[in-house]
Motif scaffolding. Structure first.
Motif, PDB file in Angstrom:
ATOM      1  N   ARG A 247       0.835  -1.195   0.000  1.00 17.54           N
ATOM      2  CA  ARG A 247       0.000   0.000   0.000  1.00 17.54           C
ATOM      3  C   ARG A 247       0.873   1.249   0.000  1.00 17.54           C
ATOM      4  O   ARG A 247       0.557   2.251  -0.660  1.00 17.54           O
ATOM      5  N   GLU A 248       1.964   1.188   0.724  1.00 12.34           N
ATOM      6  CA  GLU A 248       2.859   2.341   0.805  1.00 12.34           C
ATOM      7  C   GLU A 248       3.494   2.656  -0.555  1.00 12.34           C
ATOM      8  O   GLU A 248       3.718   3.821  -0.885  1.00 12.34           O
ATOM      9  N   LEU A 249       3.770   1.622  -1.339  1.00  7.33           N
ATOM     10  CA  LEU A 249       4.360   1.840  -2.655  1.00  7.33           C
ATOM     11  C   LEU A 249       3.414   2.574  -3.594  1.00  7.33           C
ATOM     12  O   LEU A 249       3.846   3.182  -4.576  1.00  7.33           O
ATOM     13  N   CYS A 250       2.133   2.504  -3.308  1.00  8.45           N
ATOM     14  CA  CYS A 250       1.136   3.209  -4.124  1.00  8.45           C
ATOM     15  C   CYS A 250       0.806   4.583  -3.558  1.00  8.45           C
ATOM     16  O   CYS A 250      -0.010   5.315  -4.142  1.00  8.45           O
ATOM     17  N   SER A 251       1.425   4.928  -2.441  1.00 11.14           N
ATOM     18  CA  SER A 251       1.145   6.220  -1.818  1.00 11.14           C
ATOM     19  C   SER A 251       1.743   7.356  -2.647  1.00 11.14           C
ATOM     20  O   SER A 251       2.621   7.147  -3.491  1.00 11.14           O
ATOM     21  N   ARG A 252       1.283   8.550  -2.375  1.00  9.36           N
ATOM     22  CA  ARG A 252       1.766   9.708  -3.122  1.00  9.36           C
ATOM     23  C   ARG A 252       3.275   9.889  -2.974  1.00  9.36           C
ATOM     24  O   ARG A 252       3.962  10.313  -3.905  1.00  9.36           O
ATOM     25  N   LYS A 253       3.797   9.547  -1.802  1.00  7.03           N
ATOM     26  CA  LYS A 253       5.215   9.736  -1.519  1.00  7.03           C
ATOM     27  C   LYS A 253       6.099   8.809  -2.342  1.00  7.03           C
ATOM     28  O   LYS A 253       7.200   9.189  -2.767  1.00  7.03           O
ATOM     29  N   LEU A 254       5.644   7.581  -2.607  1.00  7.00           N
ATOM     30  CA  LEU A 254       6.512   6.577  -3.223  1.00  7.00           C
ATOM     31  C   LEU A 254       6.091   6.124  -4.619  1.00  7.00           C
ATOM     32  O   LEU A 254       6.854   5.438  -5.283  1.00  7.00           O
ATOM     33  N   ARG A 255       4.902   6.489  -5.061  1.00  5.58           N
ATOM     34  CA  ARG A 255       4.439   5.894  -6.325  1.00  5.58           C
ATOM     35  C   ARG A 255       5.291   6.332  -7.516  1.00  5.58           C
ATOM     36  O   ARG A 255       5.484   5.559  -8.461  1.00  5.58           O
ATOM     37  N   LYS A 256       5.817   7.575  -7.490  1.00  5.56           N
ATOM     38  CA  LYS A 256       6.692   7.980  -8.586  1.00  5.56           C
ATOM     39  C   LYS A 256       7.966   7.149  -8.588  1.00  5.56           C
ATOM     40  O   LYS A 256       8.445   6.732  -9.638  1.00  5.56           O
ATOM     41  N   ARG A 257       8.531   6.907  -7.417  1.00  2.00           N
ATOM     42  CA  ARG A 257       9.753   6.091  -7.337  1.00  2.00           C
ATOM     43  C   ARG A 257       9.486   4.675  -7.834  1.00  2.00           C
ATOM     44  O   ARG A 257      10.298   4.083  -8.545  1.00  2.00           O
ATOM     45  N   MET A 258       8.320   4.132  -7.441  1.00  2.00           N
ATOM     46  CA  MET A 258       7.975   2.789  -7.879  1.00  2.00           C
ATOM     47  C   MET A 258       7.816   2.748  -9.395  1.00  2.00           C
ATOM     48  O   MET A 258       8.283   1.819 -10.060  1.00  2.00           O
TER      49      MET A 258
END
Length: 519
Positions: A247-258
């Motif tokens: 869920r965290e990987l889809c968050s606003r903070k990390l989704r660009k990095r993913m």
């Protein structure tokens, strides 16, 4: 005097996990041109040969998907050891195969290992590497891969002169030797300090860092203490945020990095490197090059040698510039190959061939195609090859690193599977147009990197958070503007007594008692 066990030797050794992938590539690229293989397996072409080649990638998708659980639960190095065991099983099944189905099963089992190691080895390397040389350290993965291709290619080539089934069974069985060495050698290597930190083993974190960063494993070294504090602050902050990693990987903070991690891995496949490394024998035959098995070996020599500049200078060039130059150069060579085949080639009337388009009576054009194939491979080896492995693990926080790299590597293997399966048929159907397709995909990769990919060179894994949280215009990344070296500043504060780092003292250092951190 230099310590035998240091960051370089540890990273080079663990990169044997990458060499296994290289062995697999060479085991197919040579054997498809031998009469013994064609006779025993019924001269597989098109979809059948695609299924044989891509079965490894099918297993790798599963292996990469499992890697995050194994790497987080049992540690990076134990997960690599599990992969080495699986590889030996796969090699045994391949060497004993009685037909295409059993061969595919053996390659799929081996693929489980490749999926695991291709995801976890770069994580382990990036987590033990100093920030200023992290690119160099992770580049060992690509160099080991290319060296594995080269070694296995000549083993296969030598065995091709055996007039029996041993021509392919013996080299497939010998693939288990480096996996056995890797399995036992890992027992004497330390665990990743970031993994130890995530498990709350702070005393071990300090001693591993001291062992990796100083000659005498000095736990009071200011730079060691500064890096320890950065890791501690990062992990503590991540624990406060407690959330499900997916869920965290889809968050606003990390989704660009993913998204960037996945895109870099996918584009590394779409550059066309699989076309070159798996099916170079087909391509040279289509250009009417004689002695294709021997001539094919040149591309693997270049593939290996061209990785060396990346190891030496990638931390000065940077990730972004390497990707941009690599995409442009590969696009040029592939367009050139397609143009030459279109202008000087003709349809072939020979049945049961792996290719349906051939250059006849134009030796200069044939040699130019041959040289362009070599230079395209060299361009990939200097740029996208190493950077595609180092970029995903270094842009992700430690809490979700294994999960993120697992997903990005699985996406790599998904496209590897599709290309491995489809290229033999596409080569027969699209002919020279296939090179224009891959040339255009390289141009798409160029513009993607230009517009979306920030520079990460010479920053600590913890500092990279700031690169994404406080985004600057990407042209500044291209110009390579200097950033404040926060780790040096923190080390200076520790040296002057302005910052205190509290750790529990340990009776014996890692160097004095090498088994203390293997638990």
């Amino acid at each position: 005097m230099v310590k035998f066990l240091n960051v370089y030797s540890i990273s080079a050794f663990v990169a044997l996990g990458g060499a296994l992938f290289g062995f697999d590539i060479a085991s197919i690229s040579v054997v498809v041109g031998t009469d013994q293989y064609k006779t025993f397996y019924g001269n597989p072409l098109g979809i059948i040969q695609g299924a044989i080649t891509s079965s490894m990638a099918a297993g790798s998708i599963i292996g990469a998907s499992l890697s995050s659980f194994l790497a987080d639960r049992f540690s990076r190095k134990v997960a690599i050891q599990l992969g080495a065991i699986v590889w030996c099983v796969g090699a045994a099944v391949q060497s004993a195969s009685t037909g295409v189905p059993m061969l595919c099963i053996g390659r799929a089992i081996g693929g489980l290992c490749i999926g695991l190691t291709s995801a976890i080895v770069p994580i382990y390397q990036s987590e033990i590497a100093p920030r200023k040389f992290r690119g160099r350290i992770v580049s060992f993965q690509q160099f080991s891969l290319t060296l594995g291709i080269l070694v296995q290619y000549y083993v296969q080539y030598a065995c091709s002169f055996i007039k029996s089934e041993a021509a392919f069974r013996l080299p497939w069985a010998l693939q288990s030797v480096p996996a056995i060495i890797l399995f036992f050698g890992l027992f004497v290597l330390p665990r990743s300090p970031r993994w130890l930190a995530n498990k709350g083993r702070w005393d071990d974190v300090l001693h591993v860092l001291a062992f990796l960063r100083t000659f005498n494993a000095d736990i009071n070294d200011p730079l060691v203490l500064a890096e320890f504090k950065e890791i501690e602050d990062q992990v503590q902050q991540e624990r406060v945020e407690q959330s499900n990693s997916y869920r965290e990987l889809c968050s606003r903070k990390l989704r660009k990095r993913m998204f960037l991690a996945v895109a870099i891995q996918v584009f590394s496949q779409l550059t066309g490197t699989d076309l070159l490394v798996y099916y170079i024998v087909y391509l040279l035959s289509s250009a009417s090059i004689q002695h294709t098995l021997l001539m094919s070996s040149i591309i693997y020599i270049l593939f290996c040698v061209a990785t060396i500049p990346s190891i030496i200078w990638t931390d000065q060039w940077g990730r972004r510039l390497s990707l941009l130059l690599g995409a442009l150069s590969m696009s040029f060579w592939l367009y050139l190959i397609g143009g030459l085949l279109s202008r000087y080639g003709q349809s072939t009337t020979v049945q049961d061939q792996s290719y349906t388009w051939i250059i006849v009576g134009h030796p200069a054009a044939s040699r130019c195609v041959q040289a362009s194939l070599y230079l395209s491979a060299a361009s990939f080896a200097m740029t996208w090859g190493p950077v595609s492995w180092m970029y995903p693990p270094e842009i992700m926080p430690v809490r979700v690193r294994a999960t993120a790299v697992s997903l990005s590597t699985a996406s790599n293997w998904c496209f590897n599977y599709l290309l491995g399966f489809g290229v033999p048929s596409l080569l027969r159907m699209m002919r020279w147009r296939l090179f224009f397709l891959f040339g255009s995909l390289n141009m798409a990769a160029f513009f993607f990197v230009l517009l979306q990919v920030p520079e990460t060179k010479q920053r600590t894994l913890e500092e990279i958070d700031e690169v994404f949280e406080y985004e600057k215009p990407l042209w500044r990344s291209l110009r390579g503007r200097e950033h404040i070296d926060r780790l040096e500043a923190l080390a200076s504060d520790i040296r002057e007594g302005q910052v205190q780092v509290s750790v529990i003292p340990r009776a014996a250092s890692y160097e004095q008692n090498p088994t203390c951190l293997l638990q």
